[in-house]
Design an enzyme around this catalytic site. Structure first.
Site, mmCIF file in Angstrom:
data_model
loop_
_atom_site.group_PDB
_atom_site.id
_atom_site.type_symbol
_atom_site.label_atom_id
_atom_site.label_comp_id
_atom_site.label_asym_id
_atom_site.label_seq_id
_atom_site.Cartn_x
_atom_site.Cartn_y
_atom_site.Cartn_z
ATOM 1 C CB VAL A 60 -0.964 -0.001 1.208
ATOM 2 C CG1 VAL A 60 -0.227 -0.122 2.516
ATOM 3 C CG2 VAL A 60 -1.836 1.250 1.210
ATOM 4 C CE LYS A 61 3.648 6.386 -4.457
ATOM 5 N NZ LYS A 61 5.039 6.095 -4.084
ATOM 6 C CB ALA A 62 -0.039 4.152 3.357
ATOM 7 C CE1 TYR A 108 7.110 7.452 -0.108
ATOM 8 C CE2 TYR A 108 5.072 6.336 0.468
ATOM 9 C CZ TYR A 108 6.155 6.495 -0.377
ATOM 10 O OH TYR A 108 6.290 5.682 -1.484
#
Length: 307
Positions: free
Chosen positions: A161-163, A167
């Site tokens: 998941v590019k959450a 970051y």
């Protein structure tokens, strides 16, 4: 890093809004708990024509949907609708080339860790953005350092998941790298194996063989990473997915990072150990990648969406 260049419009929840009007409430759930997913995409202008192409647009929007599913966010727009909205936004802003940022986040309405009842907001923004890691990075490479911050565990925030929340980890590693005079950081996973940069996948070349950490080591399933694997196969560059240690970076013949923002950025040194100028494998893949992105390779037209 670069300041954002304002353009005319941002697409939000189904309509184009003037840039300054695309706002959100300070009590939006995602602002407090990081409960959002996003993408980074590039649109390239062919330098020899008036044609512009978005690189692997549909693949990015499909990954956005997968991220939202893992994060249990109801994404109210189909992949086709998001692709159409991206094209509409680029055209409205009259941008021949740009960086594109779709973002899905939980908006205003509830507070607390439980997001139940928070509405879903969706935006697509785009703006001009040159080389992510500096104007000379693609040609001369950058110096990087191994971060003291480990990449998040696969059972903490899933790497698939590019959450937005993930970051914060990258932010800490980036600030540390900057403080130490490096252009970028490389993070190890909890087992001490090489994982990825703060926003990039990683490739190593040794004795003519290209290798990259497997997804099982906690890396994002990068679309540029996948593109490089496909292009390397066509160019008959031996390539494999294998776990890497920091020592593998120190003794590599070539190292480079990949990502929609970073593209194919060579690494000139790791922790002060010199690797040198971009090598022949890196240069070959860079040339092939940009030929594809600029629409000059008919074998990969299905990767491009013309604006």
């Amino acid at each position: 890093m670069a300041d954002i260049t304002e353009v005319d419009f941002i697409w939000k929840n189904g309509e184009l809004l003037p840039w300054a009007d695309a706002t959100t409430h300070v009590l939006s759930h995602s602002l407090h708990y990081g409960s959002g997913v996003f993408e980074g995409i590039r649109c390239y202008k062919d330098p020899d024509s008036d044609k512009s192409f978005v690189f692997r647009l549909r693949d990015h929007m499909e990954r956005l949907h997968r991220s939202a599913k893992i994060a249990a966010i109801d994404l109210p727009y189909t992949v086709d609708e998001l692709c159409d909205a991206t094209i509409e936004t680029i055209r409205a802003n009259k941008l021949p080339s740009c960086y594109i940022r779709p973002l899905v986040y939980r908006g205003y309405g509830v507070m607390g860790v439980d997001p139940t009842g928070a509405p879903t907001d969706v935006i697509i923004a785009c703006w001009p953005w040159d080389a992510y890691l500096g104007p000379d990075a693609l040609e001369n490479g950058i110096n990087v350092g191994i971060s003291s911050w480990r990449q998040r565990s696969i059972n903490a925030i899933p790497p698939a998941v590019k959450a937005t929340a993930a970051y914060f980890n990258s932010l800490m590693a980036k600030l540390e790298a900057k403080e130490h005079g490096y252009g970028e950081a490389i993070m190890l996973n909890e087992q001490g194996l090489v994982c990825e940069g703060t926003g990039e996948n990683l490739f190593v070349v040794r004795d003519g063989i290209l290798s990259t950490p497997p997804l099982s080591d906690g890396v994002l399933e990068g679309i540029t990473r996948d593109s490089v694997l496909v292009l390397a196969d066509e160019l008959e560059i031996p390539c494999m997915e294998e776990s890497l240690t920091r020592s593998d970076l120190y003794v590599a013949d070539e190292v480079f990072m990949t990502g929609s923002a970073a593209e194919l950025t060579p690494i000139g040194s790791v922790d002060g150990r010199k690797i040198g100028k971009p090598g022949p494998v890196t240069k070959q893949l860079q040339e092939k990648f940009f030929n594809v992105a600029y629409g000059k390779d008919p074998e990969y037209t299905d990767w491009l969406t013309e604006i």
